[in-house]
Design a protein around this motif. Structure first.
Motif, PDB file in Angstrom:
ATOM      1  N   HIS A 148      -5.210   9.927   0.236  1.00  0.00           N
ATOM      2  CA  HIS A 148      -4.979   9.208   1.496  1.00  0.00           C
ATOM      3  C   HIS A 148      -5.180  10.141   2.688  1.00  0.00           C
ATOM      4  O   HIS A 148      -4.446  10.112   3.672  1.00  0.00           O
ATOM      5  CB  HIS A 148      -3.572   8.609   1.528  1.00  0.00           C
ATOM      6  CG  HIS A 148      -3.480   7.353   2.358  1.00  0.00           C
ATOM      7  ND1 HIS A 148      -3.674   7.344   3.710  1.00  0.00           N
ATOM      8  CD2 HIS A 148      -3.206   6.059   2.023  1.00  0.00           C
ATOM      9  CE1 HIS A 148      -3.514   6.102   4.175  1.00  0.00           C
ATOM     10  NE2 HIS A 148      -3.236   5.303   3.163  1.00  0.00           N
ATOM     11  N   ASP A 182       0.827  -1.208   0.000  1.00  0.00           N
ATOM     12  CA  ASP A 182       0.000   0.000   0.000  1.00  0.00           C
ATOM     13  C   ASP A 182       0.862   1.259   0.000  1.00  0.00           C
ATOM     14  O   ASP A 182       2.017   1.242   0.439  1.00  0.00           O
ATOM     15  CB  ASP A 182      -0.874   0.040   1.264  1.00  0.00           C
ATOM     16  CG  ASP A 182      -1.945  -1.045   1.280  1.00  0.00           C
ATOM     17  OD1 ASP A 182      -1.964  -1.887   0.367  1.00  0.00           O
ATOM     18  OD2 ASP A 182      -2.747  -1.041   2.221  1.00  0.00           O
ATOM     19  N   ASP A 183       0.239   2.351  -0.462  1.00  0.00           N
ATOM     20  CA  ASP A 183       0.755   3.717  -0.297  1.00  0.00           C
ATOM     21  C   ASP A 183       1.884   4.109  -1.247  1.00  0.00           C
ATOM     22  O   ASP A 183       2.570   5.109  -1.025  1.00  0.00           O
ATOM     23  CB  ASP A 183       1.204   3.998   1.149  1.00  0.00           C
ATOM     24  CG  ASP A 183       0.087   3.841   2.163  1.00  0.00           C
ATOM     25  OD1 ASP A 183      -1.044   3.524   1.761  1.00  0.00           O
ATOM     26  OD2 ASP A 183       0.338   4.040   3.357  1.00  0.00           O
ATOM     27  N   PRO A 241      -8.144   3.651   2.537  1.00  0.00           N
ATOM     28  CA  PRO A 241      -7.113   4.040   3.495  1.00  0.00           C
ATOM     29  C   PRO A 241      -7.560   3.712   4.921  1.00  0.00           C
ATOM     30  O   PRO A 241      -8.745   3.850   5.242  1.00  0.00           O
ATOM     31  CB  PRO A 241      -6.991   5.550   3.299  1.00  0.00           C
ATOM     32  CG  PRO A 241      -7.421   5.779   1.897  1.00  0.00           C
ATOM     33  CD  PRO A 241      -8.503   4.764   1.638  1.00  0.00           C
ATOM     34  N   HIS A 269      -6.136   2.947  -4.124  1.00  0.00           N
ATOM     35  CA  HIS A 269      -6.046   3.167  -2.671  1.00  0.00           C
ATOM     36  C   HIS A 269      -6.304   4.643  -2.346  1.00  0.00           C
ATOM     37  O   HIS A 269      -5.652   5.219  -1.488  1.00  0.00           O
ATOM     38  CB  HIS A 269      -4.662   2.709  -2.192  1.00  0.00           C
ATOM     39  CG  HIS A 269      -4.503   2.634  -0.689  1.00  0.00           C
ATOM     40  ND1 HIS A 269      -5.404   2.029   0.146  1.00  0.00           N
ATOM     41  CD2 HIS A 269      -3.508   3.088   0.134  1.00  0.00           C
ATOM     42  CE1 HIS A 269      -4.977   2.109   1.403  1.00  0.00           C
ATOM     43  NE2 HIS A 269      -3.840   2.763   1.425  1.00  0.00           N
TER      44      HIS A 269
END
Ligand code: ZN
Length: 246
Positions: free
Chosen positions: A110, A55-56, A146, A106
């Motif tokens: 965020h 992720d991220d 998120p 995603h």
């Protein structure tokens, strides 16, 4: 004595209260909570298969190093990327798709406050879908919110965009602080069971950050899981859903 007893009398209810609150939070908001609707955190447990997810990202140079590590070992993984990070390193997002990994959405920023209202949530999803399509030519079918935020209206917005929501198991609770790779790998290894969707991070929210230990840990983890007879798959295959929208 009286004072000590008073402290004990005060501490026990406090700890009990904290434990109950933590348990209640986990039941309602935890990565495995199904209270507000289906929130898949694993696939079938009848085969020693695991899906590694990151992720991220993208977050350079770590995402590239991670891709090198995975590619050297012939492992396909699933990347849940953040729109603003994709804008910073679109070539890396293309490399994910071209390398046979699966790309998921995603959110765009965020940002926790972007989850405050339904239109913002919708905008976070749609902007990222458009950006990922412009960047790679694919429209992801997988979405990981998120913080794994899966309040009822978040789930319904995800469904309305025809996306499959994905949860998972955090590889290590302290990954954000980047403990030594061996510790990260050992922690992750202890959490994997057949069908696990394991959550790791090649970035930190939309802020980038050092992910050197995660990159090293993934090499160790893959080798040790192979020793234990595990094979690697992507989230779509594990859940039996398409990776991309047509
Ligand atoms: Zn995230």
């Amino acid at each position: 004595m009286r004072r000590g007893g008073g402290i004990r009398r005060g501490v026990v209810p406090f700890l009990t209260g904290t434990a109950v609150t933590a348990l209640a939070y986990r039941q309602v908001f935890g990565s495995r909570s199904q209270l507000f609707g289906p929130f898949p955190f694993a696939g079938p447990d009848d085969q020693r298969e695991v899906a590694l997810t990151f992720d991220d990202g993208p977050n350079e140079p770590y995402t590239s190093q991670l891709l090198d590590t995975l590619d050297d070992r012939g492992v396909a993984a699933t990347f849940f990327q953040v729109g603003v990070c994709v804008q910073r390193a679109p070539a890396i997002t293309r490399r994910v798709v071209e390398g046979g990994h699966v790309l998921g959405n995603h959110s765009f920023s965020h940002s926790f406050t972007r989850y405050a209202t339904r239109p913002r949530q919708r905008d976070e999803i749609d902007r990222t879908q458009a950006l990922l399509y412009d960047t790679t030519g694919v429209r992801p079918a997988l979405y990981r919110p998120p913080w794994l935020c899966h309040l009822p209206w978040v789930l319904s917005t995800i469904r309305s965009r025809r996306l499959q929501v994905v949860s998972g198991t955090f590889a290590h609770p302290l990954e954000v602080f980047q403990p030594p790779a061996a510790l990260l790998a050992a922690g992750a290894l202890g959490r994997v069971v057949p069908g696990s969707i394991l959550i790791l991070h090649d970035g930190r929210e939309a802020r980038g950050g050092d992910r050197q230990q995660t990159v090293r840990a993934v090499g160790l983890l893959v080798d040790r899981l192979r020793d234990r007879g595990y094979t690697f798959t992507t989230v779509d295959r594990l859940l039996g859903v398409p990776p991309y929208l047509s």
